[in-house]
Design a protein around this motif. Structure first.
Motif, PDB file in Angstrom:
ATOM      1  N   UNK A  68      26.254  49.767  26.956  1.00 29.73           N
ATOM      2  CA  UNK A  68      27.482  48.552  26.681  1.00 29.73           C
ATOM      3  C   UNK A  68      27.663  48.164  27.616  1.00 29.73           C
ATOM      4  N   UNK A  69      27.545  46.745  27.929  1.00 28.37           N
ATOM      5  CA  UNK A  69      27.696  45.922  29.337  1.00 28.37           C
ATOM      6  C   UNK A  69      28.911  45.286  28.919  1.00 28.37           C
ATOM      7  N   UNK A  70      30.106  45.112  29.841  1.00 23.74           N
ATOM      8  CA  UNK A  70      31.024  44.311  29.900  1.00 23.74           C
ATOM      9  C   UNK A  70      30.145  42.817  29.685  1.00 23.74           C
ATOM     10  N   UNK A  71      31.814  41.724  28.641  1.00 17.40           N
ATOM     11  CA  UNK A  71      31.183  40.505  28.688  1.00 17.40           C
ATOM     12  C   UNK A  71      31.351  39.706  30.044  1.00 17.40           C
ATOM     13  N   UNK A  72      30.593  38.742  30.188  1.00 18.80           N
ATOM     14  CA  UNK A  72      31.871  37.576  31.851  1.00 18.80           C
ATOM     15  C   UNK A  72      32.887  37.422  31.189  1.00 18.80           C
ATOM     16  N   UNK A  73      33.439  37.433  31.138  1.00 16.22           N
ATOM     17  CA  UNK A  73      35.307  36.735  30.557  1.00 16.22           C
ATOM     18  C   UNK A  73      35.992  37.564  31.039  1.00 16.22           C
ATOM     19  N   UNK A  74      37.835  37.063  30.994  1.00 14.64           N
ATOM     20  CA  UNK A  74      38.625  36.752  31.665  1.00 14.64           C
ATOM     21  C   UNK A  74      38.547  38.261  32.062  1.00 14.64           C
ATOM     22  N   UNK A  75      38.819  39.186  31.027  1.00 19.26           N
ATOM     23  CA  UNK A  75      38.870  40.605  31.601  1.00 19.26           C
ATOM     24  C   UNK A  75      37.800  41.522  32.717  1.00 19.26           C
ATOM     25  N   UNK A  76      37.050  41.204  32.704  1.00 17.77           N
ATOM     26  CA  UNK A  76      35.998  40.960  34.009  1.00 17.77           C
ATOM     27  C   UNK A  76      36.297  40.489  34.739  1.00 17.77           C
ATOM     28  N   UNK A  77      37.058  39.563  35.335  1.00 18.33           N
ATOM     29  CA  UNK A  77      36.721  38.896  36.419  1.00 18.33           C
ATOM     30  C   UNK A  77      38.601  39.249  36.535  1.00 18.33           C
ATOM     31  N   UNK A  78      38.705  40.153  36.164  1.00 14.15           N
ATOM     32  CA  UNK A  78      40.437  40.270  36.660  1.00 14.15           C
ATOM     33  C   UNK A  78      40.352  41.603  37.332  1.00 14.15           C
ATOM     34  N   UNK A  79      38.979  42.141  36.173  1.00  7.20           N
ATOM     35  CA  UNK A  79      38.980  43.591  37.244  1.00  7.20           C
ATOM     36  C   UNK A  79      37.559  43.122  38.247  1.00  7.20           C
ATOM     37  N   UNK A  80      37.336  42.289  38.306  1.00  7.20           N
ATOM     38  CA  UNK A  80      37.044  42.379  40.274  1.00  7.20           C
ATOM     39  C   UNK A  80      38.283  41.649  41.641  1.00  7.20           C
ATOM     40  N   UNK A  81      39.709  41.290  40.487  1.00  9.23           N
ATOM     41  CA  UNK A  81      40.526  40.661  42.073  1.00  9.23           C
ATOM     42  C   UNK A  81      40.248  39.095  41.666  1.00  9.23           C
ATOM     43  N   UNK A  82      40.395  38.878  40.568  1.00  9.59           N
ATOM     44  CA  UNK A  82      40.663  37.326  39.928  1.00  9.59           C
ATOM     45  C   UNK A  82      41.753  37.267  39.284  1.00  9.59           C
ATOM     46  N   UNK A  83      42.595  37.261  39.802  1.00 14.53           N
ATOM     47  CA  UNK A  83      44.529  37.373  38.900  1.00 14.53           C
ATOM     48  C   UNK A  83      44.158  36.155  38.171  1.00 14.53           C
ATOM     49  N   UNK A  84      43.967  35.356  37.591  1.00 20.05           N
ATOM     50  CA  UNK A  84      44.320  34.167  36.883  1.00 20.05           C
ATOM     51  C   UNK A  84      42.606  34.126  35.327  1.00 20.05           C
ATOM     52  N   UNK A  85      41.860  35.504  35.819  1.00 21.55           N
ATOM     53  CA  UNK A  85      40.904  35.296  35.060  1.00 21.55           C
ATOM     54  C   UNK A  85      40.534  34.270  34.597  1.00 21.55           C
ATOM     55  N   UNK A  86      39.768  33.685  35.506  1.00 22.01           N
ATOM     56  CA  UNK A  86      39.057  32.936  35.545  1.00 22.01           C
ATOM     57  C   UNK A  86      37.681  32.968  36.314  1.00 22.01           C
ATOM     58  N   UNK A  87      36.800  32.381  34.883  1.00 24.35           N
ATOM     59  CA  UNK A  87      35.317  33.318  35.205  1.00 24.35           C
ATOM     60  C   UNK A  87      34.290  32.457  36.500  1.00 24.35           C
ATOM     61  N   UNK A  88      34.970  31.203  36.296  1.00 23.84           N
ATOM     62  CA  UNK A  88      34.277  29.936  37.341  1.00 23.84           C
ATOM     63  C   UNK A  88      34.534  30.947  38.684  1.00 23.84           C
ATOM     64  N   UNK A  89      36.165  30.632  38.669  1.00 25.14           N
ATOM     65  CA  UNK A  89      36.570  30.979  40.126  1.00 25.14           C
ATOM     66  C   UNK A  89      35.583  33.051  40.339  1.00 25.14           C
ATOM     67  N   UNK A  90      35.814  33.817  39.907  1.00 27.46           N
ATOM     68  CA  UNK A  90      35.223  34.822  40.108  1.00 27.46           C
ATOM     69  C   UNK A  90      33.359  34.494  40.299  1.00 27.46           C
ATOM     70  N   UNK A  91      32.198  33.480  39.793  1.00 29.56           N
ATOM     71  CA  UNK A  91      31.515  32.970  40.405  1.00 29.56           C
ATOM     72  C   UNK A  91      31.481  31.990  41.666  1.00 29.56           C
ATOM     73  N   UNK A  92      32.592  31.995  42.158  1.00 30.16           N
ATOM     74  CA  UNK A  92      32.604  31.187  43.301  1.00 30.16           C
ATOM     75  C   UNK A  92      33.484  32.186  44.147  1.00 30.16           C
TER      76      UNK A  92
END
Length: 436
Positions: free
Chosen positions: A245-269
């Motif tokens: 079961x793979x997680x969706x690339x969403x706000x929670x996923x972004x926060x898990x990798x240090x993007x406090x805002x949960x912005x997926x585009x910021x994660x990509x950047x």
């Protein structure tokens, strides 16, 4: 009058040394008198120990020290008037059968640094890889991050590729169980390649509560000598089959990798920025290795054995420390310096060539260059400024970055003069495939 230096080989030299016996006697007596002033011997007050006793106990030691110091000075005087750069310590031996009753006579064999004649840099050819980070590289990395956070959900069906199977198994050879051939509650993800191909191939179709028996042929070059080249029978049973079961690339996923805002585009950047930094480092490393190899191959040089021995010893100590840090017992972590002599020779040779390039072309590292390397190394930490201060607080740590800056200056100097061809490449070719 300058001492005569005898040429023994390309780098080996010999010089005769002489030390006055009378001067040694005077210096030895003076040293013993100095020691006597503070010497403590039961039954005597400090400074009142008879010189006869001092001479008897410490005369040989004092004389040895005086002769050693006199030889050091004699050797320095002998070579300082020449244009020789001594490499390592001289090997000093007493001359047998000397007729001089007024002096101790010795001979000192030593090595010198070679004269480095740099190659014609304009004739060197360097192929420099050129690549950029694509959207696909970013997506592949995001997918890798998803796989790293996989969870498994039990299913009521037969196992398929990608599923996790919990196994109990027993392996036997000629009916006898062998060491390492059995396990309980062993988690195996089908298709990951952790087991031998024949073992993996038996997993699809295995359901919870099911069992299988099959043969596995161990390769002749298998690390375990007791099973290498033999056929084993395995009996396996599955206690669970679970699908990923793979997680969706969403706000929670972004926060898990240090993007406090949960912005997926910021994660990509952020992922793109990290990939670009990694690509820059790997591209430079690949180019640097080519430059230094080309420079080394084009510059024949004799290497002092003393410097090679020192470098091999240092490399052996580093290897031993690495083994100890991995939990290897001290008695099993002994590493012979002789193992490292070939790479040590190349390191010393390249170091001499780089040093000559720096000296003859004024390529010394500037403070701002060193700081740039430190800041880049510190950039991945939570508090970069604190890490920079830590590096700057110790000369030994600073020396590592000064060496990097010197090396970079030489690389840039070669690239500016050599025949450089840019080779179009890709992120995965330079950095390597991202782990699944």
């Amino acid at each position: 009058m300058a001492a005569t230096v005898e040429v023994l080989s390309e780098l080996e030299r010999k010089v005769d040394l002489s030390v006055s016996i009378a001067s040694v006697d005077v210096a030895t007596e003076s040293r013993l008198k100095g020691w006597a002033k503070t010497m403590k011997v039961p039954g005597f007050r400090p400074g009142k120990v008879p010189m006869r006793m001092v001479m008897q106990q410490y005369g040989a030691q004092a004389r040895t020290e005086v002769i050693r110091e006199a030889l050091d000075k004699a050797f320095f005087d002998a070579v300082s008037g020449s244009d020789l750069r001594v490499a390592g310590q001289p090997q000093v031996e007493a001359k047998a059968g000397s007729d001089d009753v007024a002096a101790y006579e010795f001979s000192a064999k030593f090595e010198i640094y070679p004269k480095v004649v740099l190659a014609d840099i304009s004739a060197l050819a360097v192929e420099r890889p050129v690549a950029s980070v694509t959207d696909a590289d970013v997506e592949n990395t995001i997918e890798t991050l998803r796989k790293q956070r996989v969870q498994y959900k039990s299913v009521d069906r037969a196992a398929d590729k990608g599923d996790r199977v919990m196994l109990d198994f027993v392996g036997t050879i000629d009916g006898v169980a062998f060491e390492g051939g059995s396990a309980k509650n062993f988690a195996l993800v089908v298709g990951e390649g952790r087991m031998l191909p024949e073992f993996e191939a038996a997993m699809p179709g295995l359901a919870k509560g099911g069992s299988k028996s099959f043969e596995v042929n161990f390769p002749a070059d298998y690390p375990g000598a007791e099973v290498a080249g033999k056929a084993a029978k395995f009996v396996v049973s599955a206690s669970d089959v679970a699908e990923p079961q793979f997680p969706a690339v969403d706000g929670e996923f972004a926060k898990a990798f240090g993007v406090a805002s949960g912005d997926v585009m910021a994660l990509h950047a952020e992922v793109r920025q990290n990939l670009e930094l990694e690509l820059k480092r790997r591209t430079y490393a690949a180019t640097r290795d080519q430059v230094l190899k080309a420079l080394r191959d084009a510059t024949p040089i004799a290497v002092p054995t003393a410097l090679v021995a020192n470098e091999a010893t240092r490399m052996a100590k580093d290897a031993q420390q690495d083994l100890l840090s991995r939990g290897v017992a001290k008695e099993n972590a002994q590493v012979s310096p002789s193992t490292f002599e070939p790479p040590a020779r190349e390191r010393v040779a390249l170091g001499l060539i780089v040093s000559e390039a720096v000296r003859s072309n004024n390529l010394q590292a500037k403070p701002e260059q060193v700081l740039k390397f430190i800041e880049e190394a510190a950039s991945s930490y939570e508090n970069p400024a604190q890490v920079v201060s830590w590096y700057q607080s110790e000369p030994q740590r600073m020396a590592e970055f000064e060496a990097l800056a010197l090396e970079a200056n030489v690389v840039d100097w070669v690239l500016a003069k050599a025949k450089v061809t840019d080779k179009p490449s890709s992120f995965s070719e330079i950095v390597g495939p991202r782990p699944a």
